[in-house]
Design a protein around this motif. Structure first.
Motif, PDB file in Angstrom:
ATOM      1  N   PHE A  18       8.520   2.399   2.564  1.00 23.82           N
ATOM      2  CA  PHE A  18       9.689   3.466   2.421  1.00 23.82           C
ATOM      3  C   PHE A  18       8.859   5.000   2.496  1.00 23.82           C
ATOM      4  O   PHE A  18       9.599   6.227   2.113  1.00 23.82           O
ATOM      5  N   ALA A  19       7.685   4.988   2.843  1.00 20.66           N
ATOM      6  CA  ALA A  19       6.981   6.398   3.140  1.00 20.66           C
ATOM      7  C   ALA A  19       7.098   6.817   4.623  1.00 20.66           C
ATOM      8  O   ALA A  19       6.700   7.706   4.943  1.00 20.66           O
ATOM      9  N   TYR A  20       7.929   6.063   5.285  1.00 23.63           N
ATOM     10  CA  TYR A  20       7.909   6.360   6.815  1.00 23.63           C
ATOM     11  C   TYR A  20       9.507   6.289   7.185  1.00 23.63           C
ATOM     12  O   TYR A  20      10.516   5.678   6.439  1.00 23.63           O
ATOM     13  N   GLY A  21       9.901   6.909   8.172  1.00 28.27           N
ATOM     14  CA  GLY A  21      11.181   6.794   8.670  1.00 28.27           C
ATOM     15  C   GLY A  21      11.374   6.632  10.007  1.00 28.27           C
ATOM     16  O   GLY A  21      10.129   6.460  10.683  1.00 28.27           O
ATOM     17  N   LEU A  22      12.435   6.823  10.794  1.00 27.80           N
ATOM     18  CA  LEU A  22      12.548   6.459  12.173  1.00 27.80           C
ATOM     19  C   LEU A  22      11.791   7.575  13.032  1.00 27.80           C
ATOM     20  O   LEU A  22      10.989   7.199  14.073  1.00 27.80           O
ATOM     21  N   ALA A  23      11.545   8.860  12.538  1.00 32.17           N
ATOM     22  CA  ALA A  23      10.819   9.659  13.201  1.00 32.17           C
ATOM     23  C   ALA A  23       9.500   9.345  13.278  1.00 32.17           C
ATOM     24  O   ALA A  23       8.422  10.168  14.242  1.00 32.17           O
ATOM     25  N   ALA A  24       8.688   8.567  12.645  1.00 31.96           N
ATOM     26  CA  ALA A  24       7.336   8.309  12.407  1.00 31.96           C
ATOM     27  C   ALA A  24       6.887   7.227  13.245  1.00 31.96           C
ATOM     28  O   ALA A  24       5.742   6.749  13.225  1.00 31.96           O
ATOM     29  N   ILE A  25       8.096   6.447  13.858  1.00 32.93           N
ATOM     30  CA  ILE A  25       7.511   5.125  14.635  1.00 32.93           C
ATOM     31  C   ILE A  25       6.585   5.558  15.855  1.00 32.93           C
ATOM     32  O   ILE A  25       6.777   6.730  16.595  1.00 32.93           O
ATOM     33  N   GLY A  26       5.500   4.925  16.033  1.00 32.91           N
ATOM     34  CA  GLY A  26       4.496   5.223  16.984  1.00 32.91           C
ATOM     35  C   GLY A  26       3.412   6.107  16.302  1.00 32.91           C
ATOM     36  O   GLY A  26       2.345   5.913  16.899  1.00 32.91           O
ATOM     37  N   GLU A  27       3.564   6.543  15.252  1.00 29.18           N
ATOM     38  CA  GLU A  27       2.585   7.432  14.600  1.00 29.18           C
ATOM     39  C   GLU A  27       1.553   6.654  14.034  1.00 29.18           C
ATOM     40  O   GLU A  27       2.069   5.330  13.260  1.00 29.18           O
ATOM     41  N   GLY A  36       0.773  -1.079  -0.085  1.00 29.34           N
ATOM     42  CA  GLY A  36       0.104  -0.023  -0.004  1.00 29.34           C
ATOM     43  C   GLY A  36       0.862   1.248   0.071  1.00 29.34           C
ATOM     44  O   GLY A  36       0.549   2.072  -0.761  1.00 29.34           O
ATOM     45  N   SER A  37       1.800   1.371   0.906  1.00 28.43           N
ATOM     46  CA  SER A  37       2.578   2.579   0.689  1.00 28.43           C
ATOM     47  C   SER A  37       3.323   2.489  -0.547  1.00 28.43           C
ATOM     48  O   SER A  37       3.799   3.562  -0.742  1.00 28.43           O
ATOM     49  N   GLY A  38       3.870   1.671  -1.087  1.00 26.07           N
ATOM     50  CA  GLY A  38       4.620   1.614  -2.304  1.00 26.07           C
ATOM     51  C   GLY A  38       3.553   2.205  -3.499  1.00 26.07           C
ATOM     52  O   GLY A  38       3.874   3.015  -4.310  1.00 26.07           O
ATOM     53  N   VAL A  39       2.378   1.739  -3.503  1.00 23.67           N
ATOM     54  CA  VAL A  39       1.399   2.228  -4.461  1.00 23.67           C
ATOM     55  C   VAL A  39       1.180   3.634  -4.215  1.00 23.67           C
ATOM     56  O   VAL A  39       0.927   4.523  -5.042  1.00 23.67           O
ATOM     57  N   LEU A  40       1.035   4.026  -2.945  1.00 22.49           N
ATOM     58  CA  LEU A  40       0.831   5.451  -2.511  1.00 22.49           C
ATOM     59  C   LEU A  40       1.948   6.215  -3.334  1.00 22.49           C
ATOM     60  O   LEU A  40       1.794   7.273  -3.851  1.00 22.49           O
ATOM     61  N   GLN A  41       3.127   5.883  -3.129  1.00 23.93           N
ATOM     62  CA  GLN A  41       4.329   6.416  -3.506  1.00 23.93           C
ATOM     63  C   GLN A  41       4.311   6.854  -4.919  1.00 23.93           C
ATOM     64  O   GLN A  41       4.550   7.786  -5.650  1.00 23.93           O
TER      65      GLN A  41
END
Length: 352
Positions: free
Chosen positions: A169-178, A137-142
């Motif tokens: 790959f739409a997320y990074g370390l800063a997004a953990i928990g979001e 899903g995140s790949g399709v979104l990108q």
């Protein structure tokens, strides 16, 4: 309208002209007097309408009627060699700059009827419901954001975890928990203002829920695998709304994707009924470990196939290739590919 020859390779060859229509496809045309080469040269300039082409041919020493020119233009267009000159300029300059590679890809299916700019406008006006913000899903979104899809309603119920970063790959370390949908929207907003991403933090567990979410959309992409009958739920909802949907997934080492177009292709319930005709499913001796084996390259590959099929529905310049047809790539067997189509089932109440 000014017809223009696409940027294809044209070579002379001993009294003939060879047009490289595709990398592995050639069109050979007899051309003893050079008239075909002359007409192709004029078409490459893209500055003349059909009646003017006949006059230009005469000025070059070739006696050709307007009817002959019209017939040649129609044949070249049927072969996919022509486009409308100047149509890119109908798009804003900033759009042309950002989507230059997309527009040049659309050249492949452009014609005198539908230009590359027309195809971009169709994509920019589209509304897509994307179920799932995981690996596929995140790949399709990108991909859809990169293509300039106008609106994507993104539905997911998970939060970003460390393990997701191996393939999402739409997320990074800063997004953990979001919440995934919020993190994905933040990425999309920073990447391109051309796509509106509407995040919906929700679990989808019924056809009614899918129907509610899909109302007003042009296409549904299903990139979730739970609950177990989610594909039948999406199938039912999309049939009620009359909109197509695309599904992609990975089973152990087998990558597959397919689509359904209500009213045209057999539906997912047809496949379910055919499988029932083959006999009841036996209970497994052992439960399988539900570990996710999808790596980054795997989900990128699958997301690409799914998005390409989705774009066929949105652009409508070529038919879908996976309508009621499993496209399979076997990752553990030399990347072999197969297609498995299914037919209408006489007992399917939706297709009737």
């Amino acid at each position: 309208m000014l017809p223009r020859l696409k940027s294809v390779l044209v070579l002379p060859d001993a009294g003939s002209v060879v047009i490289h229509r595709r990398a592995l496809e050639r069109v050979h045309l007899d051309d003893e007097d050079g008239a075909v080469a002359a007409l192709l040269g004029l078409l490459r300039e893209g500055r003349r309408a059909e009646p003017e082409l006949a006059d230009a041919m005469a000025a070059n020493g070739f006696t050709v009627s307007e009817r002959d020119v019209a017939a040649a233009v129609a044949q070249f267009d049927e072969w996919g060699l022509l486009e409308r000159a100047g149509d890119d300029e109908t798009l804003p300059l900033e759009v042309r700059r950002r989507h230059e590679s997309n527009l040049r890809f659309y050249d492949v299916t452009a014609s005198l009827d539908v230009s590359s700019a027309d195809q971009h406008r169709a994509v920019a006006a589209a509304r897509v419901l994307l179920l799932g913000a995981g690996g596929v899903g995140s790949g399709v979104l990108q991909s859809m954001v990169g293509l300039g899809v106008g609106h994507v309603t993104l539905v997911d119920f998970d939060v970003v975890e460390t393990k997701n970063l191996a393939r999402q790959f739409a997320y990074g370390l800063a997004a953990i928990g979001e919440r995934k949908v919020d993190a994905a929207k933040a990425w999309a907003d920073s990447y391109s203002p051309g796509t509106v991403v509407e995040p919906v933090h929700r679990r989808v567990d019924s056809a009614a829920a899918v129907r509610e979410l899909a109302e007003g959309h042009d296409l549904v992409v299903c990139a979730v695998d739970s609950p177990d009958d989610i594909q039948l739920m999406v199938n039912e909802a999309c049939f009620e709304l009359g909109i197509p949907y695309v599904v992609g997934g990975l089973a152990y080492s087998t990558l597959c994707y397919w689509s359904v177009e209500p009213g045209r292709s057999p539906c997912r319930r047809c496949l379910h009924l055919h499988r029932g005709d083959e006999g009841p499913m036996r209970d497994a001796l052992f439960e399988r470990n539900p570990v996710n084996r999808a790596t980054g390259p795997v989900v990128q590959l699958l997301a690409g196939f799914v998005t390409m099929e989705a774009m066929r529905y949105l652009r409508r310049t070529e038919p879908p290739v996976a309508a009621a047809c499993y496209h399979v790539v076997e990752l553990a067997d030399g990347m072999t590919t197969e297609r498995h189509a299914w037919q209408h089932h006489p007992d399917c109440e939706l297709c009737r």
